[in-house]
Design a protein around this motif. Structure first.
Motif, PDB file in Angstrom:
ATOM      1  N   ASP A  32      -9.963 -14.283 -72.452  1.00 56.44           N
ATOM      2  CA  ASP A  32     -11.352 -13.871 -72.671  1.00 56.44           C
ATOM      3  C   ASP A  32     -11.504 -12.383 -73.017  1.00 56.44           C
ATOM      4  O   ASP A  32     -12.606 -11.852 -73.013  1.00 56.44           O
ATOM      5  CB  ASP A  32     -12.248 -14.262 -71.493  1.00 56.44           C
ATOM      6  CG  ASP A  32     -11.691 -13.848 -70.134  1.00 56.44           C
ATOM      7  OD1 ASP A  32     -10.545 -13.348 -70.093  1.00 56.44           O
ATOM      8  OD2 ASP A  32     -12.386 -14.029 -69.130  1.00 56.44           O
ATOM      9  N   PHE A  33     -10.383 -11.722 -73.332  1.00 50.95           N
ATOM     10  CA  PHE A  33     -10.399 -10.344 -73.827  1.00 50.95           C
ATOM     11  C   PHE A  33      -9.659 -10.290 -75.157  1.00 50.95           C
ATOM     12  O   PHE A  33      -8.729 -11.062 -75.387  1.00 50.95           O
ATOM     13  CB  PHE A  33      -9.714  -9.384 -72.837  1.00 50.95           C
ATOM     14  CG  PHE A  33     -10.558  -9.056 -71.635  1.00 50.95           C
ATOM     15  CD1 PHE A  33     -11.407  -7.961 -71.657  1.00 50.95           C
ATOM     16  CD2 PHE A  33     -10.498  -9.836 -70.496  1.00 50.95           C
ATOM     17  CE1 PHE A  33     -12.180  -7.650 -70.546  1.00 50.95           C
ATOM     18  CE2 PHE A  33     -11.260  -9.538 -69.387  1.00 50.95           C
ATOM     19  CZ  PHE A  33     -12.110  -8.450 -69.402  1.00 50.95           C
ATOM     20  N   ASP A  34     -10.078  -9.381 -76.019  1.00 55.20           N
ATOM     21  CA  ASP A  34      -9.414  -9.214 -77.316  1.00 55.20           C
ATOM     22  C   ASP A  34      -8.016  -8.633 -77.111  1.00 55.20           C
ATOM     23  O   ASP A  34      -7.814  -7.769 -76.255  1.00 55.20           O
ATOM     24  CB  ASP A  34     -10.203  -8.264 -78.228  1.00 55.20           C
ATOM     25  CG  ASP A  34     -11.498  -8.874 -78.730  1.00 55.20           C
ATOM     26  OD1 ASP A  34     -11.592 -10.114 -78.766  1.00 55.20           O
ATOM     27  OD2 ASP A  34     -12.403  -8.101 -79.087  1.00 55.20           O
ATOM     28  N   LYS A  35      -7.097  -9.070 -77.948  1.00 55.70           N
ATOM     29  CA  LYS A  35      -5.722  -8.570 -77.921  1.00 55.70           C
ATOM     30  C   LYS A  35      -5.714  -7.054 -78.113  1.00 55.70           C
ATOM     31  O   LYS A  35      -4.945  -6.335 -77.472  1.00 55.70           O
ATOM     32  CB  LYS A  35      -4.926  -9.264 -79.028  1.00 55.70           C
ATOM     33  CG  LYS A  35      -3.461  -8.997 -79.040  1.00 55.70           C
ATOM     34  CD  LYS A  35      -2.824  -9.849 -80.132  1.00 55.70           C
ATOM     35  CE  LYS A  35      -1.349  -9.671 -80.218  1.00 55.70           C
ATOM     36  NZ  LYS A  35      -0.753 -10.531 -81.245  1.00 55.70           N
ATOM     37  N   LYS A  36      -6.586  -6.560 -78.986  1.00 59.53           N
ATOM     38  CA  LYS A  36      -6.682  -5.123 -79.259  1.00 59.53           C
ATOM     39  C   LYS A  36      -7.064  -4.350 -77.991  1.00 59.53           C
ATOM     40  O   LYS A  36      -6.490  -3.301 -77.690  1.00 59.53           O
ATOM     41  CB  LYS A  36      -7.724  -4.905 -80.363  1.00 59.53           C
ATOM     42  CG  LYS A  36      -7.927  -3.478 -80.767  1.00 59.53           C
ATOM     43  CD  LYS A  36      -8.986  -3.385 -81.862  1.00 59.53           C
ATOM     44  CE  LYS A  36      -9.883  -2.217 -81.560  1.00 59.53           C
ATOM     45  NZ  LYS A  36     -11.112  -2.194 -82.307  1.00 59.53           N
ATOM     46  N   ASP A  37      -8.009  -4.901 -77.220  1.00 55.91           N
ATOM     47  CA  ASP A  37      -8.434  -4.249 -75.977  1.00 55.91           C
ATOM     48  C   ASP A  37      -7.320  -4.251 -74.939  1.00 55.91           C
ATOM     49  O   ASP A  37      -7.136  -3.283 -74.194  1.00 55.91           O
ATOM     50  CB  ASP A  37      -9.682  -4.934 -75.413  1.00 55.91           C
ATOM     51  CG  ASP A  37     -10.907  -4.745 -76.299  1.00 55.91           C
ATOM     52  OD1 ASP A  37     -10.979  -3.704 -77.006  1.00 55.91           O
ATOM     53  OD2 ASP A  37     -11.780  -5.629 -76.297  1.00 55.91           O
ATOM     54  N   ILE A  38      -6.568  -5.338 -74.889  1.00 54.90           N
ATOM     55  CA  ILE A  38      -5.431  -5.429 -73.956  1.00 54.90           C
ATOM     56  C   ILE A  38      -4.399  -4.371 -74.315  1.00 54.90           C
ATOM     57  O   ILE A  38      -3.890  -3.669 -73.437  1.00 54.90           O
ATOM     58  CB  ILE A  38      -4.813  -6.849 -73.982  1.00 54.90           C
ATOM     59  CG1 ILE A  38      -5.830  -7.868 -73.463  1.00 54.90           C
ATOM     60  CG2 ILE A  38      -3.523  -6.893 -73.171  1.00 54.90           C
ATOM     61  CD1 ILE A  38      -5.426  -9.320 -73.674  1.00 54.90           C
ATOM     62  N   LYS A  39      -4.117  -4.220 -75.602  1.00 53.13           N
ATOM     63  CA  LYS A  39      -3.135  -3.215 -76.064  1.00 53.13           C
ATOM     64  C   LYS A  39      -3.605  -1.806 -75.711  1.00 53.13           C
ATOM     65  O   LYS A  39      -2.828  -0.986 -75.218  1.00 53.13           O
ATOM     66  CB  LYS A  39      -2.922  -3.352 -77.566  1.00 53.13           C
ATOM     67  CG  LYS A  39      -1.870  -2.421 -78.116  1.00 53.13           C
ATOM     68  CD  LYS A  39      -1.631  -2.732 -79.583  1.00 53.13           C
ATOM     69  CE  LYS A  39      -0.704  -1.924 -80.322  1.00 53.13           C
ATOM     70  NZ  LYS A  39       0.248  -1.127 -80.105  1.00 53.13           N
ATOM     71  N   ILE A  40      -4.886  -1.523 -75.933  1.00 55.61           N
ATOM     72  CA  ILE A  40      -5.441  -0.195 -75.610  1.00 55.61           C
ATOM     73  C   ILE A  40      -5.294   0.074 -74.113  1.00 55.61           C
ATOM     74  O   ILE A  40      -4.861   1.152 -73.707  1.00 55.61           O
ATOM     75  CB  ILE A  40      -6.923  -0.097 -76.055  1.00 55.61           C
ATOM     76  CG1 ILE A  40      -7.004  -0.063 -77.582  1.00 55.61           C
ATOM     77  CG2 ILE A  40      -7.598   1.122 -75.439  1.00 55.61           C
ATOM     78  CD1 ILE A  40      -8.409  -0.250 -78.135  1.00 55.61           C
ATOM     79  N   CYS A  41      -5.635  -0.919 -73.296  1.00 53.89           N
ATOM     80  CA  CYS A  41      -5.524  -0.746 -71.841  1.00 53.89           C
ATOM     81  C   CYS A  41      -4.068  -0.530 -71.416  1.00 53.89           C
ATOM     82  O   CYS A  41      -3.792   0.320 -70.566  1.00 53.89           O
ATOM     83  CB  CYS A  41      -6.120  -1.941 -71.111  1.00 53.89           C
ATOM     84  SG  CYS A  41      -7.915  -1.903 -71.036  1.00 53.89           S
ATOM     85  N   LEU A  42      -3.149  -1.288 -71.997  1.00 53.30           N
ATOM     86  CA  LEU A  42      -1.731  -1.115 -71.680  1.00 53.30           C
ATOM     87  C   LEU A  42      -1.263   0.300 -72.008  1.00 53.30           C
ATOM     88  O   LEU A  42      -0.577   0.935 -71.201  1.00 53.30           O
ATOM     89  CB  LEU A  42      -0.885  -2.121 -72.447  1.00 53.30           C
ATOM     90  CG  LEU A  42      -0.647  -3.461 -71.788  1.00 53.30           C
ATOM     91  CD1 LEU A  42      -0.097  -4.472 -72.774  1.00 53.30           C
ATOM     92  CD2 LEU A  42       0.276  -3.325 -70.596  1.00 53.30           C
ATOM     93  N   GLU A  43      -1.643   0.790 -73.181  1.00 48.91           N
ATOM     94  CA  GLU A  43      -1.244   2.145 -73.583  1.00 48.91           C
ATOM     95  C   GLU A  43      -1.824   3.184 -72.621  1.00 48.91           C
ATOM     96  O   GLU A  43      -1.133   4.132 -72.233  1.00 48.91           O
ATOM     97  CB  GLU A  43      -1.689   2.416 -75.019  1.00 48.91           C
ATOM     98  CG  GLU A  43      -0.890   1.625 -76.043  1.00 48.91           C
ATOM     99  CD  GLU A  43      -1.475   1.645 -77.452  1.00 48.91           C
ATOM    100  OE1 GLU A  43      -2.592   2.188 -77.659  1.00 48.91           O
ATOM    101  OE2 GLU A  43      -0.805   1.107 -78.364  1.00 48.91           O
ATOM    102  N   GLU A  44      -3.070   3.003 -72.223  1.00 48.23           N
ATOM    103  CA  GLU A  44      -3.691   3.924 -71.260  1.00 48.23           C
ATOM    104  C   GLU A  44      -2.988   3.847 -69.906  1.00 48.23           C
ATOM    105  O   GLU A  44      -2.743   4.869 -69.263  1.00 48.23           O
ATOM    106  CB  GLU A  44      -5.172   3.597 -71.093  1.00 48.23           C
ATOM    107  CG  GLU A  44      -6.029   3.986 -72.272  1.00 48.23           C
ATOM    108  CD  GLU A  44      -7.500   3.614 -72.100  1.00 48.23           C
ATOM    109  OE1 GLU A  44      -7.904   3.202 -70.983  1.00 48.23           O
ATOM    110  OE2 GLU A  44      -8.242   3.740 -73.092  1.00 48.23           O
TER     111      GLU A  44
END
Length: 181
Positions: A32-44
């Motif tokens: 239920d989250f965008d892959k792009k948002d998951i990637k951004i959170c992982l990088e942060e």
């Protein structure tokens, strides 16, 4: 998107899964989250954990993410985990080095470089999960092709094969010519 909520989910998955997991698998789990948002959170999260001196870091191994402990805390973890480190024999290190630098490579090519049969060493490296079979060559006998694995990267604490040390190749024939003159 609630970043803190998403980061919490990612932390839980990394903690429970324990093995490296890639972004595609994470995005299937956190559907239920965008892959792009998951990637951004992982990088942060990777950056935040480094900056905060957090005990658990998120390390990337061949595009897969995993919680790891800091190297400088190893002496404390040794007391907790009483297993001795798995050492590789000279034969295993030699064979593994050849595969790492020459992959994809067949056993015959490895044997030619080493000047001896490497089958038992290759079997041992497969059992340890450091190398794997990666198909067959379209040649007579259809020889198996070997490559390193993400476990290889974790074992040597590198993120990709690009971090392998540079090797200076010496032309032995050229060296022999110098000796004769």
């Amino acid at each position: 998107m609630d970043k803190d909520y998403l980061k919490g989910i990612i932390e839980e998955i990394l903690y429970i899964w324990a093995d490296p997991i890639d972004l595609d698998d994470l995005s299937k789990i956190i559907y239920d989250f965008d892959k792009k948002d998951i990637k951004i959170c992982l990088e942060e999260m990777i950056k935040e954990r480094k900056e905060k001196n957090s005990g658990l870091l998120i390390k990337v191994f061949d595009g897969r993410f995993q919680f790891v402990t800091r190297k400088k805390h190893e002496k404390y973890m040794e007391k907790l985990v009483k297993s001795s480190p798995k050492k590789l024999t000279n034969s295993a290190m030699e064979t593994l080095s050849i595969i790492a630098y020459k992959q994809p490579i067949t056993r015959a090519e490895i044997d030619k470089i080493r000047g001896m049969n490497s089958q038992s060493t290759i079997d041992s490296l497969i059992t340890k999960g450091l190398i794997k079979e990666n198909g067959r060559l379209d040649k007579i006998g259809k020889p198996i092709i070997y490559v390193t694995t993400s476990q290889f990267l974790r074992y040597f604490d590198i993120e990709s094969l690009d971090q392998l040390p540079e090797i200076e190749y010496v032309d032995l024939l050229e060296e022999d010519d110098k000796d004769e003159n």
